[in-house]
Write a protein that holds these residues in place. Sequence first.
Motif, PDB file in Angstrom:
ATOM      1  N   VAL A 223       0.856  -1.180   0.000  1.00 14.90           N
ATOM      2  CA  VAL A 223       0.000   0.000   0.000  1.00 14.90           C
ATOM      3  C   VAL A 223       0.892   1.230   0.000  1.00 14.90           C
ATOM      4  O   VAL A 223       1.761   1.387   0.868  1.00 14.90           O
ATOM      5  CB  VAL A 223      -0.946   0.011   1.217  1.00 14.90           C
ATOM      6  CG1 VAL A 223      -1.775   1.293   1.232  1.00 14.90           C
ATOM      7  CG2 VAL A 223      -1.861  -1.202   1.189  1.00 14.90           C
ATOM      8  N   LEU A 224       0.676   2.110  -0.969  1.00 18.75           N
ATOM      9  CA  LEU A 224       1.514   3.292  -1.148  1.00 18.75           C
ATOM     10  C   LEU A 224       0.696   4.554  -0.896  1.00 18.75           C
ATOM     11  O   LEU A 224      -0.470   4.640  -1.307  1.00 18.75           O
ATOM     12  CB  LEU A 224       2.073   3.338  -2.572  1.00 18.75           C
ATOM     13  CG  LEU A 224       2.784   2.078  -3.069  1.00 18.75           C
ATOM     14  CD1 LEU A 224       3.049   2.187  -4.563  1.00 18.75           C
ATOM     15  CD2 LEU A 224       4.078   1.868  -2.310  1.00 18.75           C
ATOM     16  N   ARG A 225       1.326   5.502  -0.250  1.00 20.83           N
ATOM     17  CA  ARG A 225       0.728   6.825  -0.035  1.00 20.83           C
ATOM     18  C   ARG A 225       1.761   7.878  -0.446  1.00 20.83           C
ATOM     19  O   ARG A 225       2.477   8.407   0.406  1.00 20.83           O
ATOM     20  CB  ARG A 225       0.305   6.994   1.416  1.00 20.83           C
ATOM     21  CG  ARG A 225      -0.841   6.057   1.824  1.00 20.83           C
ATOM     22  CD  ARG A 225      -1.177   6.182   3.303  1.00 20.83           C
ATOM     23  NE  ARG A 225      -2.359   5.422   3.652  1.00 20.83           N
ATOM     24  CZ  ARG A 225      -2.356   4.126   3.930  1.00 20.83           C
ATOM     25  NH1 ARG A 225      -1.212   3.451   3.907  1.00 20.83           N
ATOM     26  NH2 ARG A 225      -3.485   3.506   4.245  1.00 20.83           N
ATOM     27  N   PRO A 226       1.879   8.159  -1.741  1.00 20.62           N
ATOM     28  CA  PRO A 226       2.915   9.085  -2.206  1.00 20.62           C
ATOM     29  C   PRO A 226       2.821  10.438  -1.510  1.00 20.62           C
ATOM     30  O   PRO A 226       1.728  10.970  -1.296  1.00 20.62           O
ATOM     31  CB  PRO A 226       2.633   9.212  -3.707  1.00 20.62           C
ATOM     32  CG  PRO A 226       1.854   7.988  -4.054  1.00 20.62           C
ATOM     33  CD  PRO A 226       1.052   7.650  -2.847  1.00 20.62           C
ATOM     34  N   ALA A 227       3.992  10.983  -1.167  1.00 26.04           N
ATOM     35  CA  ALA A 227       4.043  12.284  -0.513  1.00 26.04           C
ATOM     36  C   ALA A 227       3.910  13.380  -1.563  1.00 26.04           C
ATOM     37  O   ALA A 227       4.687  13.450  -2.516  1.00 26.04           O
ATOM     38  CB  ALA A 227       5.350  12.437   0.249  1.00 26.04           C
ATOM     39  N   ILE A 228       2.916  14.232  -1.398  1.00 22.03           N
ATOM     40  CA  ILE A 228       2.633  15.280  -2.364  1.00 22.03           C
ATOM     41  C   ILE A 228       2.727  16.621  -1.648  1.00 22.03           C
ATOM     42  O   ILE A 228       1.942  16.903  -0.737  1.00 22.03           O
ATOM     43  CB  ILE A 228       1.237  15.098  -2.994  1.00 22.03           C
ATOM     44  CG1 ILE A 228       1.185  13.739  -3.715  1.00 22.03           C
ATOM     45  CG2 ILE A 228       0.907  16.232  -3.944  1.00 22.03           C
ATOM     46  CD1 ILE A 228      -0.184  13.314  -4.104  1.00 22.03           C
ATOM     47  N   ALA A 229       3.712  17.407  -2.028  1.00 21.86           N
ATOM     48  CA  ALA A 229       3.927  18.711  -1.394  1.00 21.86           C
ATOM     49  C   ALA A 229       3.569  19.809  -2.386  1.00 21.86           C
ATOM     50  O   ALA A 229       4.265  20.008  -3.385  1.00 21.86           O
ATOM     51  CB  ALA A 229       5.382  18.847  -0.949  1.00 21.86           C
ATOM     52  N   ARG A 230       2.492  20.503  -2.147  1.00 23.60           N
ATOM     53  CA  ARG A 230       2.065  21.613  -2.999  1.00 23.60           C
ATOM     54  C   ARG A 230       2.201  22.904  -2.209  1.00 23.60           C
ATOM     55  O   ARG A 230       1.732  23.010  -1.079  1.00 23.60           O
ATOM     56  CB  ARG A 230       0.627  21.397  -3.455  1.00 23.60           C
ATOM     57  CG  ARG A 230       0.105  22.489  -4.376  1.00 23.60           C
ATOM     58  CD  ARG A 230      -1.283  22.141  -4.863  1.00 23.60           C
ATOM     59  NE  ARG A 230      -1.223  21.090  -5.860  1.00 23.60           N
ATOM     60  CZ  ARG A 230      -1.011  21.311  -7.147  1.00 23.60           C
ATOM     61  NH1 ARG A 230      -0.834  22.536  -7.579  1.00 23.60           N
ATOM     62  NH2 ARG A 230      -0.989  20.321  -7.999  1.00 23.60           N
ATOM     63  N   ALA A 231       2.867  23.881  -2.812  1.00 21.66           N
ATOM     64  CA  ALA A 231       3.128  25.146  -2.130  1.00 21.66           C
ATOM     65  C   ALA A 231       1.827  25.896  -1.867  1.00 21.66           C
ATOM     66  O   ALA A 231       0.846  25.753  -2.625  1.00 21.66           O
ATOM     67  CB  ALA A 231       4.060  26.007  -2.972  1.00 21.66           C
ATOM     68  N   PRO A 232       1.782  26.683  -0.783  1.00 24.29           N
ATOM     69  CA  PRO A 232       0.587  27.503  -0.511  1.00 24.29           C
ATOM     70  C   PRO A 232       0.252  28.392  -1.706  1.00 24.29           C
ATOM     71  O   PRO A 232       1.134  28.959  -2.355  1.00 24.29           O
ATOM     72  CB  PRO A 232       1.008  28.327   0.711  1.00 24.29           C
ATOM     73  CG  PRO A 232       2.086  27.528   1.364  1.00 24.29           C
ATOM     74  CD  PRO A 232       2.818  26.857   0.250  1.00 24.29           C
TER      75      PRO A 232
END
Length: 255
Positions: A223-232
């Motif tokens: 089970v994968l939960r990719p880390a997604i970083a979106r700037a404010p």
Amino acid sequence: MTMRRTVLAALAALATVGVTALGLRLSQIEFNLDAPAGGSASGTFVVINDEPEPTTVNVTVADWDRLPDGENRFLPPGSVERSASSWITFAPSQFTLQPDEAVEVRFSLNVPDGVEGTYWTSLLVEGTPREVETQQGTTILVRRRFAVKVLETPPGSGDPQGRIQDLQIRGLNPLTVVIQFENTGRVNLPAVKGRVEVRDTAGQTLESIPIEEFPVLPGAVRVLRPAIARAPGQALAPGRYLVLAVLYFGGASLL
């Protein structure tokens, strides 16, 4: 008041309890063998004592697998369907190391006739339990245990196979994706990797999120939960989007 607890963990036991101390070191913690069915393979690894005191080391056999989140789980020999624990012999099984001393452990794997696909086992290397005081003044009993994984895949065992079982979108801002990947074949997949793409209705890729390499044993699910970083200030506007998961596992096609 001094508190005392017993802590047992595989691999980096000292790090998991936040203790700065010396310990055992191993020269190698995984072997991928390819002996033919009916043949044998061997290997060696070195155990080194980095502590200022002598330690007695015990080596035992254990089955292992991984939970869906990738955490290792160690089990009695013969617990998993593709166990190779009954195939392995090794020496020495117990020895004492003086400070800075090293001992070589040798093992041999005798592969039965007619087997196909990946089989696996492990050798657990455990040192003498030590009392260690933490920065908070608590005294704990630390048992240092390391796992040396041994995987065996006879030549001609088949091609890598896998499938994405499920892809769930659990939020847009932030984008939250859960992927279930299954190894549907008979051979180990040591380095699955890929990406998650977000596209608009015109097919333009708005974002590509890498998925770091991960291994999957035959028949196992990850089970994968990719880390997604979106700037404010860069939130996706309300609308329709296509979310794709692309995985490379060494098979004939991408998923």
